[in-house]
Design a protein around this motif. Sequence first.
Motif, PDB file in Angstrom:
ATOM      1  N   ASP A 136       3.648   1.906  18.604  1.00  0.00           N
ATOM      2  CA  ASP A 136       2.721   3.354  17.892  1.00  0.00           C
ATOM      3  C   ASP A 136       1.791   2.014  16.373  1.00  0.00           C
ATOM      4  OD1 ASP A 136       2.299   5.602  16.824  1.00  0.00           O
ATOM      5  OD2 ASP A 136       2.839   4.844  14.442  1.00  0.00           O
ATOM      6  N   TRP A 137       0.644   2.142  16.623  1.00  0.00           N
ATOM      7  CA  TRP A 137       0.056   1.332  15.847  1.00  0.00           C
ATOM      8  C   TRP A 137      -1.150   2.515  14.621  1.00  0.00           C
ATOM      9  CZ3 TRP A 137      -1.683  -3.596  17.529  1.00  0.00           C
ATOM     10  CH2 TRP A 137      -2.780  -4.419  16.102  1.00  0.00           C
ATOM     11  N   HIS A 138      -0.863   2.322  13.425  1.00  0.00           N
ATOM     12  CA  HIS A 138      -0.815   3.574  12.693  1.00  0.00           C
ATOM     13  C   HIS A 138      -1.708   2.495  11.795  1.00  0.00           C
ATOM     14  CE1 HIS A 138       0.000   6.736   9.670  1.00  0.00           C
ATOM     15  NE2 HIS A 138      -1.608   7.004  10.071  1.00  0.00           N
ATOM     16  N   ASN A 139      -3.412   3.214  10.845  1.00  0.00           N
ATOM     17  CA  ASN A 139      -3.943   2.516  10.472  1.00  0.00           C
ATOM     18  C   ASN A 139      -4.373   3.524   8.784  1.00  0.00           C
ATOM     19  OD1 ASN A 139      -6.318   1.088   8.789  1.00  0.00           O
ATOM     20  ND2 ASN A 139      -7.976   0.801  10.094  1.00  0.00           N
ATOM     21  N   PHE A 140      -3.951   2.887   7.914  1.00  0.00           N
ATOM     22  CA  PHE A 140      -4.038   3.745   6.457  1.00  0.00           C
ATOM     23  C   PHE A 140      -5.005   2.784   5.483  1.00  0.00           C
ATOM     24  CE2 PHE A 140       0.274   3.761   6.369  1.00  0.00           C
ATOM     25  CZ  PHE A 140       0.719   3.271   5.127  1.00  0.00           C
ATOM     26  N   GLY A 141      -6.086   2.674   5.949  1.00  0.00           N
ATOM     27  CA  GLY A 141      -6.332   1.265   4.804  1.00  0.00           C
ATOM     28  C   GLY A 141      -6.638   2.130   3.589  1.00  0.00           C
ATOM     29  N   LEU A 142      -7.599   3.021   3.849  1.00  0.00           N
ATOM     30  CA  LEU A 142      -7.891   3.243   2.654  1.00  0.00           C
ATOM     31  C   LEU A 142      -7.085   4.118   1.819  1.00  0.00           C
ATOM     32  CD1 LEU A 142     -11.279   5.406   4.105  1.00  0.00           C
ATOM     33  CD2 LEU A 142     -11.321   3.107   3.390  1.00  0.00           C
TER      34      LEU A 142
ATOM     35  N   CYS B 107       0.663  -1.148   0.085  1.00  0.00           N
ATOM     36  CA  CYS B 107      -0.111   0.189  -0.197  1.00  0.00           C
ATOM     37  C   CYS B 107       1.135   1.621   0.185  1.00  0.00           C
ATOM     38  CB  CYS B 107      -0.697   0.246   1.162  1.00  0.00           C
ATOM     39  SG  CYS B 107      -1.753   1.506   1.567  1.00  0.00           S
ATOM     40  N   GLY B 108       0.629   1.751  -1.243  1.00  0.00           N
ATOM     41  CA  GLY B 108       1.521   3.742  -0.369  1.00  0.00           C
ATOM     42  C   GLY B 108       0.775   4.034   0.176  1.00  0.00           C
ATOM     43  N   TYR B 109       1.364   5.825   0.254  1.00  0.00           N
ATOM     44  CA  TYR B 109       0.907   6.686   1.123  1.00  0.00           C
ATOM     45  C   TYR B 109       0.294   7.694   0.557  1.00  0.00           C
ATOM     46  CZ  TYR B 109       0.434   9.792   5.723  1.00  0.00           C
ATOM     47  OH  TYR B 109       0.288  10.381   6.961  1.00  0.00           O
ATOM     48  N   TRP B 110      -1.003   7.976   0.512  1.00  0.00           N
ATOM     49  CA  TRP B 110      -1.478   8.693  -0.646  1.00  0.00           C
ATOM     50  C   TRP B 110      -1.286  10.778  -0.302  1.00  0.00           C
ATOM     51  CZ3 TRP B 110      -2.347   8.151  -5.936  1.00  0.00           C
ATOM     52  CH2 TRP B 110      -2.219   7.025  -6.164  1.00  0.00           C
ATOM     53  N   LYS B 111      -1.233  10.908   1.002  1.00  0.00           N
ATOM     54  CA  LYS B 111      -1.062  12.034   1.573  1.00  0.00           C
ATOM     55  C   LYS B 111      -0.254  12.931   1.211  1.00  0.00           C
ATOM     56  CE  LYS B 111      -0.535  14.701   5.700  1.00  0.00           C
ATOM     57  NZ  LYS B 111       0.640  15.625   5.318  1.00  0.00           N
TER      58      LYS B 111
ATOM     59  N   ILE C  85      -1.361  -5.427   6.470  1.00  0.00           N
ATOM     60  CA  ILE C  85      -2.968  -5.960   6.548  1.00  0.00           C
ATOM     61  C   ILE C  85      -3.727  -6.414   7.021  1.00  0.00           C
ATOM     62  CG2 ILE C  85      -4.599  -7.024   4.527  1.00  0.00           C
ATOM     63  CD1 ILE C  85      -3.049  -7.020   2.219  1.00  0.00           C
ATOM     64  N   GLY C  86      -4.743  -6.210   8.129  1.00  0.00           N
ATOM     65  CA  GLY C  86      -5.263  -6.181   9.352  1.00  0.00           C
ATOM     66  C   GLY C  86      -6.489  -6.403   8.916  1.00  0.00           C
ATOM     67  N   GLY C  87      -7.668  -7.703   9.695  1.00  0.00           N
ATOM     68  CA  GLY C  87      -9.114  -8.119   9.524  1.00  0.00           C
ATOM     69  C   GLY C  87      -9.674  -7.634  10.589  1.00  0.00           C
ATOM     70  N   ASN C  88     -10.639  -7.175  10.381  1.00  0.00           N
ATOM     71  CA  ASN C  88     -11.784  -7.191  11.678  1.00  0.00           C
ATOM     72  C   ASN C  88     -11.553  -7.656  12.577  1.00  0.00           C
ATOM     73  OD1 ASN C  88     -11.382  -3.994  11.012  1.00  0.00           O
ATOM     74  ND2 ASN C  88     -13.026  -4.829   9.431  1.00  0.00           N
ATOM     75  N   PHE C  89     -11.225  -9.013  11.973  1.00  0.00           N
ATOM     76  CA  PHE C  89     -12.111 -10.476  13.491  1.00  0.00           C
ATOM     77  C   PHE C  89     -11.072 -11.607  12.459  1.00  0.00           C
ATOM     78  CE2 PHE C  89     -15.108 -10.457  10.094  1.00  0.00           C
ATOM     79  CZ  PHE C  89     -15.224 -11.841   9.421  1.00  0.00           C
ATOM     80  N   THR C  90     -10.883 -12.804  13.151  1.00  0.00           N
ATOM     81  CA  THR C  90     -10.151 -13.494  13.757  1.00  0.00           C
ATOM     82  C   THR C  90     -10.465 -14.429  13.248  1.00  0.00           C
ATOM     83  OG1 THR C  90      -8.926 -12.918  15.999  1.00  0.00           O
ATOM     84  CG2 THR C  90      -8.636 -15.573  14.786  1.00  0.00           C
ATOM     85  N   LYS C  91      -9.747 -15.000  12.564  1.00  0.00           N
ATOM     86  CA  LYS C  91      -9.322 -16.004  10.923  1.00  0.00           C
ATOM     87  C   LYS C  91      -8.821 -17.098  11.084  1.00  0.00           C
ATOM     88  CE  LYS C  91     -13.052 -13.488   7.648  1.00  0.00           C
ATOM     89  NZ  LYS C  91     -12.641 -13.739   5.933  1.00  0.00           N
TER      90      LYS C  91
END
Length: 390
Positions: free
Chosen positions: A299-305, A129-133, A258-264
């Motif tokens: 630190d935990w940073h999310n920029f999934g969009l 994933c790129g950082y589009w800011k 990549i991270g998921g919203n629930f455990t699989k």
Amino acid sequence: MAKTDYKIAVQNLLQEAGIEINGKRSWDILVKNENFYQAVFSRGSLGFGETYMEGWWECRALDKMFHRLFRANLEEKIKSNFRLKLLWLKSKIFNQQTKSKALRSVGSHYNIGNDLYKKMLDPLMVYSCGYWKDAKDLAEAQRHKLELICQKLKLKKGQTVLDIGCGWGGFAKYAAENYGVTVTGITISEEQQKLAAERCQGLPVEIRFQDYRDVDEKYDRIVSIGMLEHVGHKNFESFMQVIKRALKTDGISLVHFIGGNFTKYHTDPWINKYIFPQGLIPSVRQIGQAMERKLILEDWHNFGLYYDHTLMAWMENFKQAWPELKPDYSDIFYRMWEFYLNSSAAAFRAKKLNLWQLVLTHPHSSEIYQSLRPETFSASPKVFSNERLN
């Protein structure tokens, strides 16, 4: 079971997502083979993807269609609806589909080589994933992402850096050129190792063909970009243990994944078969358990969009390059790759998937880590040793 039952069930489900069969909107589905409906119920997401690859249905805007599917949570509705669940069970028992000869040959195209990636990715060949800011295009977004990582790692000239899963050497090249660090990149892809070594010639970079579990040196910094999704849930702990073992006491590590919203404990059947065999998207709980008693989370940073933008840029590059690539690939491969890129983009757009960057330190570190925030990030290389590189 009558074919009309499957057709009605699929039509009703799609309507709940705002999608019509043979409708006129760009996200509507045009069905060209009536066996499509039964295949979806008998094979689920695998059938949905394989029938697209076989040309049984079309959609002018796959990303928009998938976005609606993900937001409608149709899978949960099937599980909670007795009639639909019964229909699904009957299809599994009585309506097993046979695979076409053409579809079985897809495996021969999966080892796709470097030419496709050279044309699909940015000049540094960064496959994450790129950082589009403040970025105007894919190349700039990827440079921004690499710069963001370098600044979070607080790189200094002369430091040693381990890059776990180094791909085609994009980070190693950028960090060595802009920060004067010595990078050891490891990969288990011979094609990636060869090309990465070529691209990093003349720099203090070594690209090894090596499994991460075999690393036995110590490093000032450790980075892993887009690797954790491939190690499998049984190896999350060993992955974190390797970072702890290889990281100097005062070192810093960054893991981008990549991270998921629930455990699989399994991945989507179609993705598993055609794109990322044995891969798994980790959850917060799985990562937290893997880090326990090993590393400190700073630190935990999310920029999934931003992955939505990245994947759609890859899709556009792939589409533009197809006339050049076509002689070496099949039409089935094109539809497989189109399905993969568009469905993945929609998953991030619907926030079904995230992109996480974790900054981790050794448990014996006595340093205070000052987190970098997006509003304070500058895309220009910042040399933390206060020495300008020649």
